[in-house]
Motif scaffolding. Structure first.
Motif, PDB file in Angstrom:
ATOM      1  N   LEU A   4       0.791  -1.232   0.000  1.00 50.25           N
ATOM      2  CA  LEU A   4       0.000   0.000   0.000  1.00 50.25           C
ATOM      3  C   LEU A   4       0.824   1.284   0.000  1.00 50.25           C
ATOM      4  CD1 LEU A   4      -2.996  -1.055   2.269  1.00 50.25           C
ATOM      5  CD2 LEU A   4      -2.875  -0.954  -0.227  1.00 50.25           C
ATOM      6  N   PRO A   5       1.912   1.398   0.779  1.00 47.75           N
ATOM      7  CA  PRO A   5       2.697   2.641   0.713  1.00 47.75           C
ATOM      8  C   PRO A   5       3.298   2.885  -0.675  1.00 47.75           C
ATOM      9  CG  PRO A   5       3.215   1.451   2.728  1.00 47.75           C
ATOM     10  CD  PRO A   5       2.373   0.535   1.880  1.00 47.75           C
ATOM     11  N   TYR A   6       3.835   1.837  -1.290  1.00 51.19           N
ATOM     12  CA  TYR A   6       4.419   2.001  -2.622  1.00 51.19           C
ATOM     13  C   TYR A   6       3.328   2.278  -3.655  1.00 51.19           C
ATOM     14  CZ  TYR A   6       7.217   1.143  -6.786  1.00 51.19           C
ATOM     15  OH  TYR A   6       7.844   1.274  -8.001  1.00 51.19           O
ATOM     16  N   ALA A   7       2.212   1.600  -3.550  1.00 48.39           N
ATOM     17  CA  ALA A   7       1.094   1.844  -4.463  1.00 48.39           C
ATOM     18  C   ALA A   7       0.609   3.282  -4.345  1.00 48.39           C
ATOM     19  CB  ALA A   7      -0.043   0.868  -4.178  1.00 48.39           C
ATOM     20  N   ALA A   8       0.555   3.806  -3.131  1.00 45.79           N
ATOM     21  CA  ALA A   8       0.137   5.196  -2.927  1.00 45.79           C
ATOM     22  C   ALA A   8       1.116   6.160  -3.586  1.00 45.79           C
ATOM     23  CB  ALA A   8       0.019   5.499  -1.435  1.00 45.79           C
ATOM     24  N   GLU A   9       2.415   5.885  -3.501  1.00 48.64           N
ATOM     25  CA  GLU A   9       3.418   6.735  -4.162  1.00 48.64           C
ATOM     26  C   GLU A   9       3.199   6.756  -5.666  1.00 48.64           C
ATOM     27  OE1 GLU A   9       7.558   6.029  -3.316  1.00 48.64           O
ATOM     28  OE2 GLU A   9       7.073   5.464  -1.250  1.00 48.64           O
ATOM     29  N   ILE A  10       2.962   5.598  -6.248  1.00 51.55           N
ATOM     30  CA  ILE A  10       2.757   5.502  -7.695  1.00 51.55           C
ATOM     31  C   ILE A  10       1.500   6.264  -8.102  1.00 51.55           C
ATOM     32  CG2 ILE A  10       2.156   3.895  -9.561  1.00 51.55           C
ATOM     33  CD1 ILE A  10       4.025   1.871  -8.147  1.00 51.55           C
ATOM     34  N   ILE A  11       0.426   6.088  -7.355  1.00 53.35           N
ATOM     35  CA  ILE A  11      -0.827   6.790  -7.661  1.00 53.35           C
ATOM     36  C   ILE A  11      -0.636   8.298  -7.527  1.00 53.35           C
ATOM     37  CG2 ILE A  11      -3.195   7.170  -6.846  1.00 53.35           C
ATOM     38  CD1 ILE A  11      -3.228   4.114  -6.225  1.00 53.35           C
ATOM     39  N   ASP A  12       0.040   8.735  -6.476  1.00 54.64           N
ATOM     40  CA  ASP A  12       0.303  10.169  -6.296  1.00 54.64           C
ATOM     41  C   ASP A  12       1.118  10.730  -7.456  1.00 54.64           C
ATOM     42  OD1 ASP A  12      -1.103  10.102  -3.919  1.00 54.64           O
ATOM     43  OD2 ASP A  12       0.689  10.110  -2.643  1.00 54.64           O
ATOM     44  N   GLU A  13       2.144  10.000  -7.900  1.00 53.40           N
ATOM     45  CA  GLU A  13       2.962  10.433  -9.040  1.00 53.40           C
ATOM     46  C   GLU A  13       2.102  10.579 -10.289  1.00 53.40           C
ATOM     47  OE1 GLU A  13       6.103   7.682  -9.818  1.00 53.40           O
ATOM     48  OE2 GLU A  13       7.065   8.041  -7.884  1.00 53.40           O
ATOM     49  N   GLU A  14       1.282   9.577 -10.548  1.00 55.11           N
ATOM     50  CA  GLU A  14       0.460   9.586 -11.751  1.00 55.11           C
ATOM     51  C   GLU A  14      -0.557  10.718 -11.718  1.00 55.11           C
ATOM     52  OE1 GLU A  14      -0.117   8.426 -15.489  1.00 55.11           O
ATOM     53  OE2 GLU A  14       1.371   7.530 -14.154  1.00 55.11           O
ATOM     54  N   ARG A  15      -1.188  10.911 -10.579  1.00 50.39           N
ATOM     55  CA  ARG A  15      -2.181  11.979 -10.456  1.00 50.39           C
ATOM     56  C   ARG A  15      -1.525  13.352 -10.556  1.00 50.39           C
ATOM     57  NH1 ARG A  15      -7.229  10.885  -9.005  1.00 50.39           N
ATOM     58  NH2 ARG A  15      -7.426  12.635  -7.575  1.00 50.39           N
ATOM     59  N   ALA A  16      -0.322  13.522 -10.013  1.00 50.02           N
ATOM     60  CA  ALA A  16       0.409  14.785 -10.133  1.00 50.02           C
ATOM     61  C   ALA A  16       0.765  15.035 -11.589  1.00 50.02           C
ATOM     62  CB  ALA A  16       1.653  14.770  -9.266  1.00 50.02           C
ATOM     63  N   SER A  17       1.138  13.999 -12.283  1.00 47.87           N
ATOM     64  CA  SER A  17       1.461  14.124 -13.706  1.00 47.87           C
ATOM     65  C   SER A  17       0.234  14.576 -14.499  1.00 47.87           C
ATOM     66  CB  SER A  17       1.977  12.777 -14.224  1.00 47.87           C
ATOM     67  OG  SER A  17       2.157  12.819 -15.609  1.00 47.87           O
ATOM     68  N   LEU A  18      -0.923  13.999 -14.173  1.00 47.66           N
ATOM     69  CA  LEU A  18      -2.157  14.386 -14.855  1.00 47.66           C
ATOM     70  C   LEU A  18      -2.521  15.838 -14.567  1.00 47.66           C
ATOM     71  CD1 LEU A  18      -4.350  11.206 -14.361  1.00 47.66           C
ATOM     72  CD2 LEU A  18      -3.343  12.023 -16.492  1.00 47.66           C
TER      73      LEU A  18
END
Length: 64
Positions: free
Chosen positions: A42-56
């Motif tokens: 979950l912590p790593y998944a949250a980092e990936i989701i945050d990166e992707e959403r910031a990119s969007l």
């Protein structure tokens, strides 16, 4: 790269769920038809989701 071993979720699928609107790992996993099992991802998944959403958000800001 595999993010969640329990559900065999790779990074590309997780990023796709984030691009589809999933704001957190639990909703991303639900979007992919599963749920967190052991929770160690979950912590790593949250980092990936945050990166992707910031990119969007960055792309949206540049388009405006």
């Amino acid at each position: 790269m595999i993010v969640c071993v329990c559900n065999a979720i790779c990074e590309d699928r997780l990023r796709g769920a984030a691009r589809a609107g999933a704001p957190c790992p639990r909703s991303a996993y639900a979007n992919l038809g599963c749920e967190p099992q052991c929770g160690s991802c979950l912590p790593y998944a949250a980092e990936i989701i945050d990166e992707e959403r910031a990119s969007l958000l960055s792309v949206d800001a540049q388009a405006a």
